[in-house]
Scaffold this motif. Structure first.
Motif, PDB file in Angstrom:
ATOM      1  N   PRO A 281      -6.300   5.998   1.965  1.00 39.06           N
ATOM      2  CA  PRO A 281      -6.679   4.468   2.292  1.00 39.06           C
ATOM      3  C   PRO A 281      -7.086   3.777   0.862  1.00 39.06           C
ATOM      4  O   PRO A 281      -7.216   2.578   0.605  1.00 39.06           O
ATOM      5  N   GLN A 282      -7.932   4.787   0.150  1.00 40.46           N
ATOM      6  CA  GLN A 282      -8.302   3.987  -1.318  1.00 40.46           C
ATOM      7  C   GLN A 282      -7.154   3.528  -1.951  1.00 40.46           C
ATOM      8  O   GLN A 282      -7.198   2.455  -2.640  1.00 40.46           O
ATOM      9  N   ALA A 283      -6.145   4.356  -2.040  1.00 40.62           N
ATOM     10  CA  ALA A 283      -5.004   3.937  -2.977  1.00 40.62           C
ATOM     11  C   ALA A 283      -4.261   2.735  -2.431  1.00 40.62           C
ATOM     12  O   ALA A 283      -3.840   1.869  -3.184  1.00 40.62           O
ATOM     13  N   LEU A 284      -4.242   2.668  -0.931  1.00 30.90           N
ATOM     14  CA  LEU A 284      -3.692   1.536  -0.254  1.00 30.90           C
ATOM     15  C   LEU A 284      -4.391   0.269  -0.626  1.00 30.90           C
ATOM     16  O   LEU A 284      -3.731  -0.616  -0.994  1.00 30.90           O
ATOM     17  N   HIS A 285      -5.753   0.328  -0.707  1.00 32.51           N
ATOM     18  CA  HIS A 285      -6.602  -0.850  -1.007  1.00 32.51           C
ATOM     19  C   HIS A 285      -6.129  -1.355  -2.385  1.00 32.51           C
ATOM     20  O   HIS A 285      -5.995  -2.446  -2.665  1.00 32.51           O
ATOM     21  N   LEU A 286      -6.369  -0.349  -3.290  1.00 31.13           N
ATOM     22  CA  LEU A 286      -5.972  -0.667  -4.613  1.00 31.13           C
ATOM     23  C   LEU A 286      -4.470  -1.266  -4.911  1.00 31.13           C
ATOM     24  O   LEU A 286      -4.541  -2.238  -5.482  1.00 31.13           O
TER      25      LEU A 286
ATOM     26  N   ILE B 205      -2.001  -6.115   5.791  1.00 27.65           N
ATOM     27  CA  ILE B 205      -3.058  -5.153   5.478  1.00 27.65           C
ATOM     28  C   ILE B 205      -4.365  -5.988   5.384  1.00 27.65           C
ATOM     29  O   ILE B 205      -5.528  -5.767   5.958  1.00 27.65           O
ATOM     30  N   LYS B 206      -4.381  -7.343   4.771  1.00 25.89           N
ATOM     31  CA  LYS B 206      -5.683  -8.347   4.629  1.00 25.89           C
ATOM     32  C   LYS B 206      -6.166  -8.688   6.182  1.00 25.89           C
ATOM     33  O   LYS B 206      -7.095  -8.756   6.494  1.00 25.89           O
TER      34      LYS B 206
ATOM     35  N   MET C 256      -4.892  -7.650  -6.820  1.00 33.12           N
ATOM     36  CA  MET C 256      -5.083  -9.083  -7.206  1.00 33.12           C
ATOM     37  C   MET C 256      -6.310  -9.309  -7.747  1.00 33.12           C
ATOM     38  O   MET C 256      -6.642 -10.547  -8.058  1.00 33.12           O
ATOM     39  N   ARG C 257      -7.226  -8.539  -7.776  1.00 34.19           N
ATOM     40  CA  ARG C 257      -8.747  -8.845  -8.241  1.00 34.19           C
ATOM     41  C   ARG C 257      -9.023  -8.040  -9.583  1.00 34.19           C
ATOM     42  O   ARG C 257     -10.110  -8.133  -9.945  1.00 34.19           O
ATOM     43  N   ASP C 258      -8.243  -6.975  -9.816  1.00 33.72           N
ATOM     44  CA  ASP C 258      -8.874  -6.330 -11.010  1.00 33.72           C
ATOM     45  C   ASP C 258      -7.462  -6.071 -12.035  1.00 33.72           C
ATOM     46  O   ASP C 258      -6.497  -5.575 -11.433  1.00 33.72           O
ATOM     47  N   ALA C 259      -7.780  -6.365 -13.297  1.00 33.40           N
ATOM     48  CA  ALA C 259      -6.685  -6.430 -14.148  1.00 33.40           C
ATOM     49  C   ALA C 259      -5.994  -4.868 -14.645  1.00 33.40           C
ATOM     50  O   ALA C 259      -4.922  -4.618 -14.483  1.00 33.40           O
ATOM     51  N   ARG C 260      -7.062  -3.892 -14.292  1.00 31.25           N
ATOM     52  CA  ARG C 260      -6.671  -2.471 -14.736  1.00 31.25           C
ATOM     53  C   ARG C 260      -5.984  -2.009 -13.481  1.00 31.25           C
ATOM     54  O   ARG C 260      -4.842  -1.235 -13.911  1.00 31.25           O
TER      55      ARG C 260
ATOM     56  N   MET D 274      -5.659 -16.582 -11.996  1.00 34.21           N
ATOM     57  CA  MET D 274      -6.857 -15.903 -12.212  1.00 34.21           C
ATOM     58  C   MET D 274      -7.293 -14.829 -11.503  1.00 34.21           C
ATOM     59  O   MET D 274      -7.131 -15.155  -9.977  1.00 34.21           O
ATOM     60  N   LEU D 275      -7.710 -13.539 -11.709  1.00 33.02           N
ATOM     61  CA  LEU D 275      -8.014 -12.407 -11.022  1.00 33.02           C
ATOM     62  C   LEU D 275      -9.467 -12.749 -10.552  1.00 33.02           C
ATOM     63  O   LEU D 275     -10.369 -13.164 -11.194  1.00 33.02           O
ATOM     64  N   ARG D 276      -9.526 -12.783  -9.079  1.00 32.31           N
ATOM     65  CA  ARG D 276     -10.907 -12.873  -8.282  1.00 32.31           C
ATOM     66  C   ARG D 276     -11.664 -11.612  -8.776  1.00 32.31           C
ATOM     67  O   ARG D 276     -11.384 -10.459  -8.827  1.00 32.31           O
ATOM     68  N   SER D 277     -13.085 -11.485  -8.708  1.00 32.73           N
ATOM     69  CA  SER D 277     -14.006 -10.706  -8.914  1.00 32.73           C
ATOM     70  C   SER D 277     -13.981  -9.648  -7.618  1.00 32.73           C
ATOM     71  O   SER D 277     -14.241 -10.159  -6.528  1.00 32.73           O
TER      72      SER D 277
END
Length: 143
Positions: A56-61, A115-116, A67-71, A1-4
């Protein structure tokens, strides 16, 4: 399940896709010119990570929100699938797609952990437990 997690806005997803497209365009030459499929995949993934570090935004995505957003996950999976298809089309020595997917998933998990943890970005040519190590020592190379 993907986390919010807060859903990335459409502009962030579009920018992420542009980063992946730039990387993919360079991947053909990197894969074709490599002495082996492993070296080609390594070069393509290294180029992707280098590009991501400059955004950095692309790295985070790519490594966290996926792992948290289906799109975001769908965008990353499309990129992985087209990279593996490119590898198969351009290399006679390419592994089957399941083997390539397995390796890329291992690479992704290793990078996400670093990264985390807020670790300094690794020197990918030398660091243990990064995709260079995984490609040559962490998985069987037979087809």
């Amino acid at each position: 399940m993907l986390r919010s997690e807060p859903t990335p806005d459409p502009a962030a997803l579009a920018d992420y896709q542009r980063v992946l497209d730039r990387v993919f365009e360079r991947s053909r030459e990197l894969i074709e010119s490599a002495p082996t499929w492993q070296a080609g995949l390594y070069r393509a993934v290294l180029a992707c990570y280098t590009e991501m570090r400059s955004n950095p935004q692309a790295l985070h995505l790519h490594f966290i929100a996926t792992m948290r957003d289906a799109r975001v996950l769908q965008t990353r999976v499309r990129h992985r699938d087209r990279l593996l298809a490119l590898l198969a089309r351009t290399r006679d020595d390419a592994p089957d797609s399941l083997h390539g997917e397995f390796l890329l998933n291992m690479i992704h998990a290793s990078m996400r952990t670093q990264i985390k943890a807020g670790a300094t970005p690794p020197d990918l040519d030398a660091a243990e437990q990064t995709f260079a190590t995984i490609l040559w020592r962490g998985a069987p190379l037979a087809r």
